[in-house]
Design an enzyme around this catalytic site. Structure first.
Site, PDB file in Angstrom:
ATOM      1  N   CYS A  13       0.855  -1.066  -0.120  1.00 41.46           N
ATOM      2  CA  CYS A  13       0.093   0.115   0.030  1.00 41.46           C
ATOM      3  C   CYS A  13       0.769   1.310  -0.037  1.00 41.46           C
ATOM      4  CB  CYS A  13      -0.764  -0.073   1.205  1.00 41.46           C
ATOM      5  SG  CYS A  13      -0.041   0.153   2.891  1.00 41.46           S
ATOM      6  N   ASN A  16       2.539   1.457   4.137  1.00 41.87           N
ATOM      7  CA  ASN A  16       2.864   0.195   4.658  1.00 41.87           C
ATOM      8  C   ASN A  16       2.930   0.204   6.141  1.00 41.87           C
ATOM      9  OD1 ASN A  16       5.832  -2.310   5.338  1.00 41.87           O
ATOM     10  ND2 ASN A  16       3.790  -2.663   5.039  1.00 41.87           N
ATOM     11  N   CYS A  18      -0.774   0.591   7.353  1.00 39.43           N
ATOM     12  CA  CYS A  18      -2.359   0.274   7.654  1.00 39.43           C
ATOM     13  C   CYS A  18      -2.813  -1.050   6.619  1.00 39.43           C
ATOM     14  CB  CYS A  18      -3.205   1.347   7.149  1.00 39.43           C
ATOM     15  SG  CYS A  18      -3.184   2.984   8.108  1.00 39.43           S
ATOM     16  N   ARG A  19      -2.951  -0.968   5.435  1.00 39.45           N
ATOM     17  CA  ARG A  19      -3.614  -2.014   4.685  1.00 39.45           C
ATOM     18  C   ARG A  19      -2.580  -3.020   4.530  1.00 39.45           C
ATOM     19  NH1 ARG A  19      -5.572   1.818  -0.004  1.00 39.45           N
ATOM     20  NH2 ARG A  19      -3.343   2.641   0.441  1.00 39.45           N
ATOM     21  N   SER A  20      -1.433  -2.912   4.099  1.00 40.61           N
ATOM     22  CA  SER A  20      -0.563  -3.954   3.420  1.00 40.61           C
ATOM     23  C   SER A  20      -0.175  -4.896   4.803  1.00 40.61           C
ATOM     24  CB  SER A  20       0.751  -3.700   2.833  1.00 40.61           C
ATOM     25  OG  SER A  20       1.389  -2.651   3.333  1.00 40.61           O
ATOM     26  N   ASP A 130      -7.862   3.229   1.879  1.00 46.45           N
ATOM     27  CA  ASP A 130      -6.780   3.632   3.049  1.00 46.45           C
ATOM     28  C   ASP A 130      -7.602   4.194   4.310  1.00 46.45           C
ATOM     29  OD1 ASP A 130      -4.875   4.501   4.684  1.00 46.45           O
ATOM     30  OD2 ASP A 130      -3.884   5.569   3.057  1.00 46.45           O
TER      31      ASP A 130
END
Length: 158
Positions: A13, A16, A18-20, A130
């Site tokens: 993301c 690196n 939050c999402r990934s 995000d």
């Protein structure tokens, strides 16, 4: 960290944090629970260098903990080597996708398949938004999307 003879996936993301890292932690737990974690190299990274060395967002960590998942990942930026060593690079949105494809073009031996993680979603939610400026519910939504997508991705690759 070359993935020789192994299956490998890098979740990406923007930052690196939050999402990934959520996707990485979810996939690692899933692979562990199904007994195939030894067959995989699993990591996550960022298209930017904003948060290098940082732990994931506390809201993301709290969300994962709620489901019994821990991670000690520290944010890192995607490197040229990643395009040569990872089989799959799965990202979260169109902006990540275009950044990664642009970077891949400057790598001679790019072997990675660069795809949206959402392309594996049985509910066809292509983009994983995000949650950084959002609420705990937004992190919850990211977790649920990652769960669905990672499950479908793992089933396709086992």
């Amino acid at each position: 960290m070359a993935a020789t003879g192994n299956k490998s996936v890098l979740f990406v993301c923007l930052g690196n944090i939050c999402r990934s890292p959520i996707a990485e932690a979810v996939f690692r737990k899933m692979a562990t629970d199904t007994g195939v974690v030894d067959q995989w190299v699993i990591d996550s990274g960022a298209t930017s260098d904003w948060n290098t060395g940082s732990l994931p967002d506390t809201r993301g960590l709290a969300c994962l903990r709620k489901y019994g998942i821990e991670t000690s990942h520290k944010a890192r930026q995607v490197t040229k080597d990643d395009f040569m060593s990872f089989e799959y690079i799965l990202c979260m949105d169109e902006s990540n996708l275009s950044d990664l494809k642009r970077k891949a073009n400057s790598v001679k031996n790019c072997r990675a398949k660069i795809e949206l993680l959402g392309s594996y979603d049985p509910q066809n939610q292509l983009i994983i938004k995000d949650p950084y400026y959002g609420s705990d519910e937004d992190f919850e939504k990211v977790y649920e999307q990652c769960l669905r997508c990672c499950k479908a991705f793992l089933e396709k690759n086992s």
